[in-house]
Design a protein around this motif. Sequence first.
Motif, PDB file in Angstrom:
ATOM      1  N   UNK A 113       8.396  -0.953  -0.155  1.00 49.19           N
ATOM      2  CA  UNK A 113       7.924   0.149  -0.979  1.00 49.19           C
ATOM      3  C   UNK A 113       7.846  -0.320  -2.420  1.00 49.19           C
ATOM      4  N   UNK A 114       6.961   0.298  -3.174  1.00 52.69           N
ATOM      5  CA  UNK A 114       6.853   0.023  -4.609  1.00 52.69           C
ATOM      6  C   UNK A 114       7.324   1.261  -5.354  1.00 52.69           C
ATOM      7  N   UNK A 115       8.163   1.057  -6.358  1.00 52.79           N
ATOM      8  CA  UNK A 115       8.625   2.181  -7.152  1.00 52.79           C
ATOM      9  C   UNK A 115       7.763   2.266  -8.400  1.00 52.79           C
ATOM     10  N   UNK A 116       7.104   3.416  -8.567  1.00 50.98           N
ATOM     11  CA  UNK A 116       6.271   3.667  -9.727  1.00 50.98           C
ATOM     12  C   UNK A 116       6.872   4.864 -10.443  1.00 50.98           C
ATOM     13  N   UNK A 117       7.489   4.596 -11.596  1.00 49.44           N
ATOM     14  CA  UNK A 117       8.227   5.608 -12.350  1.00 49.44           C
ATOM     15  C   UNK A 117       9.246   6.271 -11.436  1.00 49.44           C
ATOM     16  N   UNK A 118       9.064   7.552 -11.089  1.00 50.96           N
ATOM     17  CA  UNK A 118      10.035   8.233 -10.221  1.00 50.96           C
ATOM     18  C   UNK A 118       9.453   8.483  -8.841  1.00 50.96           C
ATOM     19  N   UNK A 144       3.858  -0.616  -0.056  1.00 49.41           N
ATOM     20  CA  UNK A 144       3.363  -1.912  -0.522  1.00 49.41           C
ATOM     21  C   UNK A 144       2.111  -2.256   0.276  1.00 49.41           C
ATOM     22  N   UNK A 145       1.264  -3.126  -0.236  1.00 52.47           N
ATOM     23  CA  UNK A 145       0.039  -3.484   0.487  1.00 52.47           C
ATOM     24  C   UNK A 145       0.313  -4.052   1.881  1.00 52.47           C
ATOM     25  N   UNK A 146       1.433  -4.757   2.056  1.00 54.63           N
ATOM     26  CA  UNK A 146       1.761  -5.314   3.360  1.00 54.63           C
ATOM     27  C   UNK A 146       2.106  -4.213   4.363  1.00 54.63           C
ATOM     28  N   UNK A 147       2.710  -3.130   3.888  1.00 54.20           N
ATOM     29  CA  UNK A 147       3.088  -2.032   4.776  1.00 54.20           C
ATOM     30  C   UNK A 147       1.905  -1.135   5.123  1.00 54.20           C
ATOM     31  N   UNK A 148       0.873  -1.143   4.293  1.00 53.88           N
ATOM     32  CA  UNK A 148      -0.287  -0.300   4.567  1.00 53.88           C
ATOM     33  C   UNK A 148      -1.073  -0.800   5.761  1.00 53.88           C
ATOM     34  N   UNK A 149      -1.046  -2.111   6.010  1.00 50.95           N
ATOM     35  CA  UNK A 149      -1.805  -2.682   7.107  1.00 50.95           C
ATOM     36  C   UNK A 149      -1.172  -2.258   8.432  1.00 50.95           C
ATOM     37  N   UNK A 150      -1.973  -1.752   9.372  1.00 54.67           N
ATOM     38  CA  UNK A 150      -1.407  -1.364  10.666  1.00 54.67           C
ATOM     39  C   UNK A 150      -1.045  -2.598  11.480  1.00 54.67           C
ATOM     40  N   UNK A 151      -0.005  -2.487  12.241  1.00 52.80           N
ATOM     41  CA  UNK A 151       0.435  -3.595  13.078  1.00 52.80           C
ATOM     42  C   UNK A 151      -0.447  -3.613  14.314  1.00 52.80           C
ATOM     43  N   UNK A 152      -1.074  -4.766  14.575  1.00 52.02           N
ATOM     44  CA  UNK A 152      -1.971  -4.877  15.715  1.00 52.02           C
ATOM     45  C   UNK A 152      -1.213  -5.461  16.905  1.00 52.02           C
ATOM     46  N   UNK A 153      -1.383  -4.836  18.047  1.00 50.02           N
ATOM     47  CA  UNK A 153      -0.746  -5.321  19.259  1.00 50.02           C
ATOM     48  C   UNK A 153      -1.580  -6.477  19.802  1.00 50.02           C
ATOM     49  N   UNK A 154      -0.921  -7.535  20.307  1.00 51.73           N
ATOM     50  CA  UNK A 154      -1.694  -8.650  20.846  1.00 51.73           C
ATOM     51  C   UNK A 154      -2.454  -8.211  22.099  1.00 51.73           C
ATOM     52  N   UNK A 155      -3.683  -8.692  22.231  1.00 52.40           N
ATOM     53  CA  UNK A 155      -4.515  -8.315  23.370  1.00 52.40           C
ATOM     54  C   UNK A 155      -4.116  -9.137  24.590  1.00 52.40           C
ATOM     55  N   UNK A 156      -4.052  -8.515  25.760  1.00 55.60           N
ATOM     56  CA  UNK A 156      -3.716  -9.279  26.961  1.00 55.60           C
ATOM     57  C   UNK A 156      -4.849 -10.244  27.311  1.00 55.60           C
ATOM     58  N   UNK A 157      -4.477 -11.378  27.913  1.00 52.69           N
ATOM     59  CA  UNK A 157      -5.469 -12.409  28.218  1.00 52.69           C
ATOM     60  C   UNK A 157      -6.373 -12.010  29.370  1.00 52.69           C
ATOM     61  N   UNK A 214      15.436   4.360   0.593  1.00 50.90           N
ATOM     62  CA  UNK A 214      14.367   4.073  -0.364  1.00 50.90           C
ATOM     63  C   UNK A 214      14.720   2.876  -1.238  1.00 50.90           C
ATOM     64  N   UNK A 215      15.964   2.807  -1.667  1.00 47.62           N
ATOM     65  CA  UNK A 215      16.406   1.703  -2.524  1.00 47.62           C
ATOM     66  C   UNK A 215      16.323   0.375  -1.773  1.00 47.62           C
ATOM     67  N   UNK A 216      16.753   0.369  -0.509  1.00 43.49           N
ATOM     68  CA  UNK A 216      16.710  -0.849   0.292  1.00 43.49           C
ATOM     69  C   UNK A 216      15.264  -1.271   0.551  1.00 43.49           C
ATOM     70  N   UNK A 217      14.381  -0.304   0.770  1.00 43.89           N
ATOM     71  CA  UNK A 217      12.977  -0.615   1.012  1.00 43.89           C
ATOM     72  C   UNK A 217      12.322  -1.207  -0.237  1.00 43.89           C
ATOM     73  N   UNK A 218      12.721  -0.749  -1.412  1.00 39.93           N
ATOM     74  CA  UNK A 218      12.198  -1.318  -2.657  1.00 39.93           C
ATOM     75  C   UNK A 218      12.705  -2.746  -2.822  1.00 39.93           C
ATOM     76  N   UNK A 219      13.969  -2.980  -2.489  1.00 38.93           N
ATOM     77  CA  UNK A 219      14.527  -4.333  -2.580  1.00 38.93           C
ATOM     78  C   UNK A 219      13.844  -5.290  -1.609  1.00 38.93           C
TER      79      UNK A 219
END
Length: 128
Positions: free
Chosen positions: A56-61, A66-79, A47-52
């Motif tokens: 992850x965002x640490x809010x109090x305890x 983070x907003x970047x982690x909420x986005x799902x990773x999209x697989x590239x479409x085959x041609x 958790x500490x490394x992910x905050x660094x």
Amino acid sequence: MPTYYEMAKAAILSLKERTGSSTQAIKSYIEANFDVDFKPHLLRSALKKAVDDERLLKVKASYKLSPAEKKPVKAPKPKAAAAKKPAAKKTTKKPAKKKTTTKKKAAPKKTTKKTTKKKTTKKTSKKK
């Protein structure tokens, strides 16, 4: 075996807490859903490394994704899928006729005014 960060991320996503998930909630989720020998110091360091790394965002305890982690990773479409098949026949639907309705005028409201007279009383002062 997934990493502690991946397990914590799964816990945060499934708990769906608005203000973030506490370490105790993450720990109990991992123990309930993953078959691992739980070691709390590994969870804390993950958790500490992910905050660094700003994953992850640490809010109090508590911890939130983070907003970047909420986005799902999209697989590239085959041609190969990019080549389109000939277009199928399009069916055209006739627009439905609109029904016209006539609105009746509302009858004007009858208002009656009630007049009330206030009684005024004069106080007479007694002269001594």
